[in-house]
Write a protein that holds these residues in place. Structure first.
Motif, PDB file in Angstrom:
ATOM      1  N   LEU A   1       0.858  -1.176   0.000  1.00 54.09           N
ATOM      2  CA  LEU A   1       0.000   0.000   0.000  1.00 54.09           C
ATOM      3  C   LEU A   1       0.898   1.231   0.000  1.00 54.09           C
ATOM      4  O   LEU A   1       1.660   1.447   0.948  1.00 54.09           O
ATOM      5  CB  LEU A   1      -0.910  -0.004   1.232  1.00 54.09           C
ATOM      6  CG  LEU A   1      -1.988   1.064   1.268  1.00 54.09           C
ATOM      7  CD1 LEU A   1      -3.059   0.750   0.225  1.00 54.09           C
ATOM      8  CD2 LEU A   1      -2.616   1.141   2.641  1.00 54.09           C
TER       9      LEU A   1
ATOM     10  N   ALA B   1      -6.259   5.637   0.984  1.00 55.65           N
ATOM     11  CA  ALA B   1      -5.481   4.551   0.376  1.00 55.65           C
ATOM     12  C   ALA B   1      -6.127   3.195   0.654  1.00 55.65           C
ATOM     13  O   ALA B   1      -6.182   2.331  -0.232  1.00 55.65           O
ATOM     14  CB  ALA B   1      -4.047   4.579   0.891  1.00 55.65           C
TER      15      ALA B   1
ATOM     16  N   ALA C   1      -7.854   0.610  -2.145  1.00 55.14           N
ATOM     17  CA  ALA C   1      -7.420  -0.794  -2.223  1.00 55.14           C
ATOM     18  C   ALA C   1      -8.557  -1.749  -1.864  1.00 55.14           C
ATOM     19  O   ALA C   1      -8.335  -2.949  -1.746  1.00 55.14           O
ATOM     20  CB  ALA C   1      -6.222  -1.017  -1.309  1.00 55.14           C
TER      21      ALA C   1
END
Length: 62
Positions: free
Chosen positions: A11, A52, A56
């Motif tokens: 990530l 983030a 994802a």
């Protein structure tokens, strides 16, 4: 026997420190119950982490 869904996912956290952009290469460890974020970057970047994770496809609440 039921298969366990688990994994490791990179990530990239795109952060800003005193006007200087930089990237933190964090890692998500996950299974069907938990998501653990390793290396969260700098204090004050909660929205960066939240965005983030959502990008994802991991809910922040996990």
């Amino acid at each position: 026997m039921m298969a366990i869904q688990a994994g490791i996912t990179p990530l990239i956290l795109k952060m800003n420190a005193r006007g200087n952009p930089f990237h933190v290469h964090a890692t998500l460890l996950w299974d069907e119950n938990d998501v653990i974020l390793v290396d969260t970057g700098l204090p004050g970047q909660l929205e960066v982490v939240r965005n983030a994770l959502e990008e994802a496809s991991f809910p922040f609440e996990s």
